[in-house]
Design an enzyme around this catalytic site. Structure first.
Site, PDB file in Angstrom:
ATOM      1  N   SER A 262      10.745  -2.464 -13.154  1.00 36.60           N
ATOM      2  CA  SER A 262      11.501  -2.497 -11.905  1.00 36.60           C
ATOM      3  C   SER A 262      12.928  -3.023 -12.050  1.00 36.60           C
ATOM      4  O   SER A 262      13.743  -2.857 -11.157  1.00 36.60           O
ATOM      5  CB  SER A 262      10.743  -3.334 -10.872  1.00 36.60           C
ATOM      6  OG  SER A 262      10.329  -4.549 -11.454  1.00 36.60           O
TER       7      SER A 262
ATOM      8  N   CYS B  23      12.460  -2.885   5.084  1.00 32.42           N
ATOM      9  CA  CYS B  23      12.243  -3.974   4.126  1.00 32.42           C
ATOM     10  C   CYS B  23      13.166  -3.796   2.912  1.00 32.42           C
ATOM     11  O   CYS B  23      13.061  -2.805   2.189  1.00 32.42           O
ATOM     12  CB  CYS B  23      10.776  -3.920   3.689  1.00 32.42           C
ATOM     13  SG  CYS B  23      10.389  -4.881   2.230  1.00 32.42           S
TER      14      CYS B  23
ATOM     15  N   CYS C  18      15.372  -5.545   6.905  1.00 28.62           N
ATOM     16  CA  CYS C  18      14.603  -6.760   7.132  1.00 28.62           C
ATOM     17  C   CYS C  18      14.871  -7.682   5.956  1.00 28.62           C
ATOM     18  O   CYS C  18      14.655  -7.313   4.798  1.00 28.62           O
ATOM     19  CB  CYS C  18      13.106  -6.454   7.218  1.00 28.62           C
ATOM     20  SG  CYS C  18      12.126  -7.964   7.430  1.00 28.62           S
TER      21      CYS C  18
ATOM     22  N   CYS D 147       0.836  -1.197   0.000  1.00 25.89           N
ATOM     23  CA  CYS D 147       0.000   0.000   0.000  1.00 25.89           C
ATOM     24  C   CYS D 147       0.871   1.248   0.000  1.00 25.89           C
ATOM     25  O   CYS D 147       2.052   1.205   0.321  1.00 25.89           O
ATOM     26  CB  CYS D 147      -0.859   0.056   1.253  1.00 25.89           C
ATOM     27  SG  CYS D 147      -2.020  -1.300   1.375  1.00 25.89           S
TER      28      CYS D 147
ATOM     29  N   CYS E 215       6.423 -13.165   3.548  1.00 30.16           N
ATOM     30  CA  CYS E 215       6.523 -11.924   4.326  1.00 30.16           C
ATOM     31  C   CYS E 215       5.240 -11.770   5.117  1.00 30.16           C
ATOM     32  O   CYS E 215       4.156 -11.959   4.582  1.00 30.16           O
ATOM     33  CB  CYS E 215       6.691 -10.733   3.387  1.00 30.16           C
ATOM     34  SG  CYS E 215       6.594  -9.161   4.250  1.00 30.16           S
TER      35      CYS E 215
ATOM     36  N   ASP F  76      14.144  -8.534 -11.266  1.00 27.56           N
ATOM     37  CA  ASP F  76      14.449  -8.207  -9.865  1.00 27.56           C
ATOM     38  C   ASP F  76      14.208  -9.368  -8.916  1.00 27.56           C
ATOM     39  O   ASP F  76      14.817  -9.439  -7.857  1.00 27.56           O
ATOM     40  CB  ASP F  76      13.648  -6.981  -9.413  1.00 27.56           C
ATOM     41  CG  ASP F  76      12.170  -7.186  -9.600  1.00 27.56           C
ATOM     42  OD1 ASP F  76      11.561  -7.833  -8.746  1.00 27.56           O
ATOM     43  OD2 ASP F  76      11.625  -6.728 -10.624  1.00 27.56           O
TER      44      ASP F  76
ATOM     45  N   GLY G 168      -0.087   0.166  -5.110  1.00 31.00           N
ATOM     46  CA  GLY G 168      -1.364  -0.508  -4.926  1.00 31.00           C
ATOM     47  C   GLY G 168      -2.376  -0.013  -5.928  1.00 31.00           C
ATOM     48  O   GLY G 168      -2.538   1.198  -6.082  1.00 31.00           O
TER      49      GLY G 168
ATOM     50  N   TYR H 127      12.132  -4.097  -5.418  1.00 36.16           N
ATOM     51  CA  TYR H 127      10.976  -4.130  -6.312  1.00 36.16           C
ATOM     52  C   TYR H 127       9.957  -2.996  -6.108  1.00 36.16           C
ATOM     53  O   TYR H 127       9.533  -2.372  -7.078  1.00 36.16           O
ATOM     54  CB  TYR H 127      10.258  -5.481  -6.176  1.00 36.16           C
ATOM     55  CG  TYR H 127       8.941  -5.501  -6.897  1.00 36.16           C
ATOM     56  CD1 TYR H 127       8.885  -5.654  -8.284  1.00 36.16           C
ATOM     57  CD2 TYR H 127       7.740  -5.316  -6.219  1.00 36.16           C
ATOM     58  CE1 TYR H 127       7.671  -5.631  -8.958  1.00 36.16           C
ATOM     59  CE2 TYR H 127       6.524  -5.303  -6.888  1.00 36.16           C
ATOM     60  CZ  TYR H 127       6.497  -5.460  -8.245  1.00 36.16           C
ATOM     61  OH  TYR H 127       5.304  -5.427  -8.909  1.00 36.16           O
TER      62      TYR H 127
ATOM     63  N   ASN I  88      -0.125   1.284   5.812  1.00 35.20           N
ATOM     64  CA  ASN I  88       0.680   0.446   4.926  1.00 35.20           C
ATOM     65  C   ASN I  88       1.399  -0.557   5.815  1.00 35.20           C
ATOM     66  O   ASN I  88       2.109  -0.168   6.727  1.00 35.20           O
ATOM     67  CB  ASN I  88       1.699   1.316   4.166  1.00 35.20           C
ATOM     68  CG  ASN I  88       2.776   0.497   3.462  1.00 35.20           C
ATOM     69  OD1 ASN I  88       3.903   0.943   3.323  1.00 35.20           O
ATOM     70  ND2 ASN I  88       2.441  -0.694   3.032  1.00 35.20           N
ATOM     71  N   GLY I  89       1.186  -1.839   5.538  1.00 36.73           N
ATOM     72  CA  GLY I  89       1.884  -2.837   6.333  1.00 36.73           C
ATOM     73  C   GLY I  89       0.942  -3.940   6.753  1.00 36.73           C
ATOM     74  O   GLY I  89      -0.125  -4.125   6.171  1.00 36.73           O
TER      75      GLY I  89
HETATM   76  P1  AMP Z   1       6.529 -14.543 -10.199  1.00 37.00           P
HETATM   77  O1  AMP Z   1       5.860 -14.661 -11.525  1.00 37.00           O
HETATM   78  O2  AMP Z   1       5.598 -14.974  -9.081  1.00 37.00           O
HETATM   79  O3  AMP Z   1       7.855 -15.211 -10.124  1.00 37.00           O
HETATM   80  O4  AMP Z   1       6.715 -13.006  -9.907  1.00 37.00           O
HETATM   81  C1  AMP Z   1       7.949 -12.366 -10.019  1.00 37.00           C
HETATM   82  C2  AMP Z   1       7.762 -11.108 -10.792  1.00 37.00           C
HETATM   83  O5  AMP Z   1       6.801 -10.270 -10.165  1.00 37.00           O
HETATM   84  C3  AMP Z   1       9.039 -10.319 -10.908  1.00 37.00           C
HETATM   85  O6  AMP Z   1       9.171  -9.977 -12.262  1.00 37.00           O
HETATM   86  C4  AMP Z   1       8.846  -9.075 -10.068  1.00 37.00           C
HETATM   87  O7  AMP Z   1       9.193  -7.911 -10.792  1.00 37.00           O
HETATM   88  C5  AMP Z   1       7.388  -9.060  -9.754  1.00 37.00           C
HETATM   89  N1  AMP Z   1       7.156  -8.977  -8.315  1.00 37.00           N
HETATM   90  C6  AMP Z   1       7.962  -9.282  -7.305  1.00 37.00           C
HETATM   91  N2  AMP Z   1       7.357  -9.088  -6.108  1.00 37.00           N
HETATM   92  C7  AMP Z   1       6.133  -8.647  -6.389  1.00 37.00           C
HETATM   93  C8  AMP Z   1       5.012  -8.275  -5.590  1.00 37.00           C
HETATM   94  N3  AMP Z   1       5.040  -8.340  -4.260  1.00 37.00           N
HETATM   95  N4  AMP Z   1       3.887  -7.876  -6.248  1.00 37.00           N
HETATM   96  C9  AMP Z   1       3.815  -7.857  -7.601  1.00 37.00           C
HETATM   97  N5  AMP Z   1       4.835  -8.200  -8.391  1.00 37.00           N
HETATM   98  C10 AMP Z   1       5.984  -8.598  -7.803  1.00 37.00           C
END
Ligand code: AMP
Length: 472
Positions: free
Chosen positions: A298, A251, A448, A17, A397, A361, A43, A257, A117-118
């Site tokens: 990102s 964090c 963290c 958020c 998390c 990332d 968000g 990201y 947020n959190g």
């Molecule tokens: P996945 O397809 O589940 O492996 O998601 C990883 C991808 O989602 C990476 O390309 C990141 O840029 C992005 N990502 C990482 N963390 C988040 C998050 N909490 N919410 C949305 N996208 C994320």
């Protein structure tokens, strides 16, 4: 139990958020609107603004993007000199309009609006107790627990009531609060979630990220300290330590990201840290390649760092469509795959016949990497060396990032070699934890790392999780 709306990228983890606050500006709602547009990356599920009007707190909130929820007419009605705003992607509580923030309520000491947020890890335990004692809850938000604790406190002032309530909650959080006469900001005792203070001429600003100040023509003053509460009213700004500092544990995933590259966190530029992550990754895991590309948006800073370090051309190999809606339901796998293609396309001209380093990332469930690698192969890439700019994401998390359950985190289930095979890359490498910390200014700055190490600063009680307040 309420269920989540499936999204286009239903395998994706969710963002968290963004919060914002302004005090002492005649256009408080409009400024908050702009700030929320700037914080939209944090968000996209719902947005809301609460304003301290002449006699009461006015508010408007709804599901969707900031631009969908707010128009000129609504903003005109929200007149006042102080406001808070919120953009949300659910971390606790389902994706429902009733769970949009800010939460606005009246209690013994007046009206109060809350933006959070959190994630509060003991919210379900507190809620059980409060309900047993007769409290009625209207949402499935952990934030509402804080509202109840404040309302029940016998302390004579809001600051004291809040402090008493804070002593009972645990988790990672940044709150902005608005009363008819003041704006308050506070951060958890470890400083897990970010919150910064800014100024715009005579007005004070609070925001999850400093990029929100830039977009208003304001300036960054400082970050709110762990456990600190700031109170801004007609007399100026006061600050005190509401809770003793428990440590410093921002964090690290904010750098990797969440945050925008033009924000400052822990005194560092997010872009520079990402670039350094890319450089360190290149030192630790170089690849024999013709060019380097990043997954927009990102990963672009890290990809630039990787390329610079190895003296390789940095190219644009993937094009993102930024105008695709986030949450339309796709009934089957075929349409879901098409939707992913709508969002991202490979640039054949750049990658055809090339040995490509692809920087992303993070890998959470592995879905994104698998799709992108398939796209690049179809566009003719000869070799694909996948380089991830953060260490393997192994543990859930509980402090505000919704990454679901451990069984869905690919790195907690599989070895690097198995992940490589599953996503279809020619090679795969991650940076070391030490390397990652070095890029973020060193371990001593305090981070963290629980999603990488499984060591949690704030103990997580049994049963904590995203939908725990609905599953009761
Ligand atoms: P996945 O397809 O589940 O492996 O998601 C990883 C991808 O989602 C990476 O390309 C990141 O840029 C992005 N990502 C990482 N963390 C988040 C998050 N909490 N919410 C949305 N996208 C994320």
């Amino acid at each position: 139990m309420l269920t989540e709306r499936p999204g286009v990228f239903s395998g994706h983890p969710k963002e968290e958020c963004g919060v914002f606050g302004v005090f002492g500006h005649p256009e408080a709602a409009t400024l908050t609107h702009y700030a929320l547009l700037t914080l939209q990356h944090r968000g996209q599920e719902s947005a809301g603004i609460a304003v301290a009007g002449e006699r009461e707190i006015l508010h408007h909130k709804g599901m969707g993007l900031v631009g969908e929820v707010f128009g000129e007419r609504v903003l005109k009605e929200l007149s006042g000199r102080a406001a808070i705003g919120h953009v949300r992607y659910s971390t606790t509580g389902s994706s429902l309009a009733v769970n949009a923030q800010p939460l606005v309520f009246r209690h013994r000491l007046g009206a109060l609006a809350l933006g959070h947020n959190g994630n509060l890890v003991n919210a379900h335990l507190l809620r059980n107790r409060l309900e047993a004692e007769g409290s009625i809850f209207q949402t499935s938000l952990d934030t509402e627990v804080l509202a109840h604790l404040v309302a029940r406190s016998k302390e004579p002032t809001l600051e004291k009531a809040l402090t008493e309530a804070l002593q009972q909650i645990q988790g990672g959080y940044a709150f902005v609060l608005l009363t008819e006469r003041s704006l308050l900001g506070l951060r958890d005792p470890y400083g897990i979630r970010p919150l910064a203070l800014g100024r715009l001429k005579g007005a004070y600003l609070l925001a999850s990220e400093s990029c929100a100040f830039d977009s208003l023509g304001g300036r960054f003053i400082r970050e709110i300290e762990p456990g600190e509460m700031v109170v801004i009213d007609g007399a100026g700004i006061r600050s005190f330590q509401a809770l003793p500092v428990a440590g410093r544990a921002l964090c690290l995933f904010e750098f990797i990201y969440f945050a925008r590259p033009d924000s400052l966190l822990n005194g560092l530029s997010v872009h520079s840290v990402r670039k350094e992550l890319g450089r360190i990754l290149a030192q630790e895991a170089p690849a024999a390649a013709d060019l380097v590309i990043g997954v927009p948006d990102s990963s672009l800073s890290a990809a630039a760092g990787y390329a610079e370090e190895l003296d390789l051309p940095y190219e644009i190999g993937l094009v993102k469509n930024r105008y695709v809606g986030r949450t339309f339901i796709q009934p089957n796998e075929k349409l879901r795959n098409l939707a992913v293609r709508l969002k991202l396309n490979a640039l054949r001209k750049v990658v055809e016949g090339q040995r490509v380093v692809l920087v992303d990332d993070s890998i959470v469930r592995g879905t994104t990497s698998r799709h992108i690698i398939r796209l690049l192969r179809q566009a003719g890439a000869k070799k694909i060396h996948l380089r991830i700019s953060s260490a393997p994401y192994r543990f859930p998390c509980y402090y505000g990032i919704d990454t679901s359950v451990i069984s869905e985190l690919i790195a907690s289930q599989k070895s690097v070699e198995d992940i490589r095979a599953e996503v279809g890359a020619d090679s795969l490498a991650y940076p070391s934890l030490e390397g990652m910390l070095r890029a973020a200014g060193g371990r001593e700055r305090g981070y963290c790392l629980s999603c990488f190490t499984g060591t949690y600063h704030v103990p997580v009680p049994d049963g904590a999780g995203k939908l725990v307040l609905e599953e009761k």
